[in-house]
Design a protein around this motif. Structure first.
Motif, PDB file in Angstrom:
ATOM      1  N   GLY A  10     -16.264   4.435  -1.358  1.00 40.84           N
ATOM      2  CA  GLY A  10     -15.660   3.784   0.175  1.00 40.84           C
ATOM      3  C   GLY A  10     -14.515   3.000   0.151  1.00 40.84           C
ATOM      4  O   GLY A  10     -13.960   2.421   0.888  1.00 40.84           O
ATOM      5  N   GLN A  11     -14.137   2.210  -1.225  1.00 41.43           N
ATOM      6  CA  GLN A  11     -13.163   1.442  -1.184  1.00 41.43           C
ATOM      7  C   GLN A  11     -11.749   1.798  -1.234  1.00 41.43           C
ATOM      8  O   GLN A  11     -10.848   1.079  -1.204  1.00 41.43           O
ATOM      9  N   THR A  12     -11.679   3.054  -1.478  1.00 40.57           N
ATOM     10  CA  THR A  12      -9.955   3.623  -1.449  1.00 40.57           C
ATOM     11  C   THR A  12      -9.579   4.489  -0.628  1.00 40.57           C
ATOM     12  O   THR A  12      -8.601   5.173  -0.471  1.00 40.57           O
ATOM     13  N   ILE A  13     -10.406   4.978   0.601  1.00 46.56           N
ATOM     14  CA  ILE A  13     -10.126   5.571   1.366  1.00 46.56           C
ATOM     15  C   ILE A  13      -8.903   5.320   2.249  1.00 46.56           C
ATOM     16  O   ILE A  13      -8.098   6.422   2.886  1.00 46.56           O
ATOM     17  N   TRP A  14      -8.701   4.303   2.315  1.00 45.86           N
ATOM     18  CA  TRP A  14      -7.277   3.739   3.306  1.00 45.86           C
ATOM     19  C   TRP A  14      -6.042   3.763   2.193  1.00 45.86           C
ATOM     20  O   TRP A  14      -5.119   3.430   2.910  1.00 45.86           O
ATOM     21  N   THR A  15      -6.258   4.077   1.055  1.00 43.14           N
ATOM     22  CA  THR A  15      -5.162   3.923   0.291  1.00 43.14           C
ATOM     23  C   THR A  15      -4.104   5.105   0.737  1.00 43.14           C
ATOM     24  O   THR A  15      -2.825   4.766   0.134  1.00 43.14           O
ATOM     25  N   GLU A  16      -4.412   6.008   1.257  1.00 42.31           N
ATOM     26  CA  GLU A  16      -3.535   7.008   1.715  1.00 42.31           C
ATOM     27  C   GLU A  16      -2.565   6.448   2.677  1.00 42.31           C
ATOM     28  O   GLU A  16      -1.649   6.987   2.802  1.00 42.31           O
ATOM     29  N   LEU A  17      -2.666   5.082   3.259  1.00 40.54           N
ATOM     30  CA  LEU A  17      -2.174   4.485   4.220  1.00 40.54           C
ATOM     31  C   LEU A  17      -1.621   3.420   3.668  1.00 40.54           C
ATOM     32  O   LEU A  17      -0.683   2.508   4.552  1.00 40.54           O
ATOM     33  N   ALA A  18      -1.686   2.995   2.310  1.00 41.69           N
ATOM     34  CA  ALA A  18      -1.001   1.787   1.821  1.00 41.69           C
ATOM     35  C   ALA A  18       0.138   1.389   2.049  1.00 41.69           C
ATOM     36  O   ALA A  18       1.052   2.281   1.719  1.00 41.69           O
TER      37      ALA A  18
END
Length: 295
Positions: A10-18
């Motif tokens: 759950g720590q990298t799901i937002w890396t798509e939006l980095a």
């Protein structure tokens, strides 16, 4: 079997939006608190709608590409995700009304809809009933045109099992059921969905959410050929050849019944074409929307 989730999930799901400016906020849509991810600053709006028991993360691989050109909204639909869960069966007119209430609350006069599965069903209904609010329609493995008891039972049973137990493997299997390649059911998605499924209000309202898997309820909501023929907005149908919830003749029938529609079939793809084949889907979607701009 341990049901503990590893700390790294759950720590990298937002890396798509980095590196992309975006916000996740709650919008009051007709009295229903509605979770919305918003990005981009374009004059035209694109609204993404997920499928049954889904959530806005179904479009996490599509936000950046579309936000470069448009104002993008991915929402948790009525009774789903972290959106409010009123205690009544969630039938298509209720979803449509909630969607249009979101439009009003977000200041959207007219939007391009990208609807996957249930989201396509809702988008199609809105295009039929309120065509002035829909600029274009994408039906991504859209549901709502058939009532297949085996498919309905598969959706109902797999969702109930994942929601009613604390075994994270059942949530993983529910997600993997959607994908041609199980690896596309990423650990981040599993973590997110597991948390959503085990909210007390989600558990309490799961039967409302599954109401369209009841045959009588489905039949009064289904989109029949004469309904599809009323769709008069530009329509793109995208289908996975390995879709476990609908075979390609369903897509062919939609294409035949919606005048002027376009049909694209993705190889090696299940029920989430926008996610499984994002590298193909994003340029396809942007081209379609670009050809059907409002202004």
């Amino acid at each position: 079997m341990s049901n503990d989730l590893p700390d790294t999930l759950g720590q990298t799901i937002w890396t798509e939006l980095a590196g992309l400016d975006f916000k996740v906020t709650t919008v009051d849509a007709g009295g229903v608190p509605t979770r919305s991810l918003q990005a981009g600053h374009g004059d035209e709006h694109v609204v993404f709608l997920h499928g049954t028991s889904g959530h806005l993360e179904a479009f996490i691989r599509n936000i950046r590409a579309h936000a470069e050109h448009y104002t993008v909204h991915a929402i948790d639909m009525l009774g789903h995700g972290y959106t409010g869960k009123p205690d009544y069966p969630y039938e298509i007119p209720k979803y449509r009304d909630h969607l249009l209430a979101y439009f009003d609350a977000a200041g959207i006069d007219k939007a391009h809809i990208g609807g996957e599965s249930l989201g396509g069903w809702v988008g199609a209904r809105a295009a039929i009933d309120d065509p002035d609010r829909i600029a274009s329609l994408q039906l991504l493995c859209a549901g709502g045109t058939v009532a297949n008891p085996k498919v309905m039972d598969r959706i109902r049973t797999s969702t109930r099992q994942a929601v009613s137990t604390n075994d994270v493997e059942l949530t993983r299997k529910r997600l993997q059921l959607l994908m041609a390649d199980p690896a596309d059911a990423t650990e981040e998605l599993v973590t997110t969905r597991y948390a959503i499924y085990h909210q007390p209000d989600f558990v309490a309202n799961v039967e409302n959410l599954l109401s369209l898997q009841d045959m009588e309820t489905r039949q009064r909501n289904i989109l029949r050929p004469e309904d599809l023929a009323k769709i008069d907005v530009p329509t793109l149908i995208v289908w996975g050849r390995n879709n476990p919830f609908g075979e390609t003749p369903e897509a062919d029938a939609m294409h035949a019944n919606i005048k002027g529609s376009e049909l694209v079939l993705f190889e090696d793809c299940g029920h989430w074409p926008q996610h499984e084949q994002a590298a193909k889907y994003n340029p396809l979607s942007l081209d379609f929307i670009g050809r059907n701009r409002i202004h």
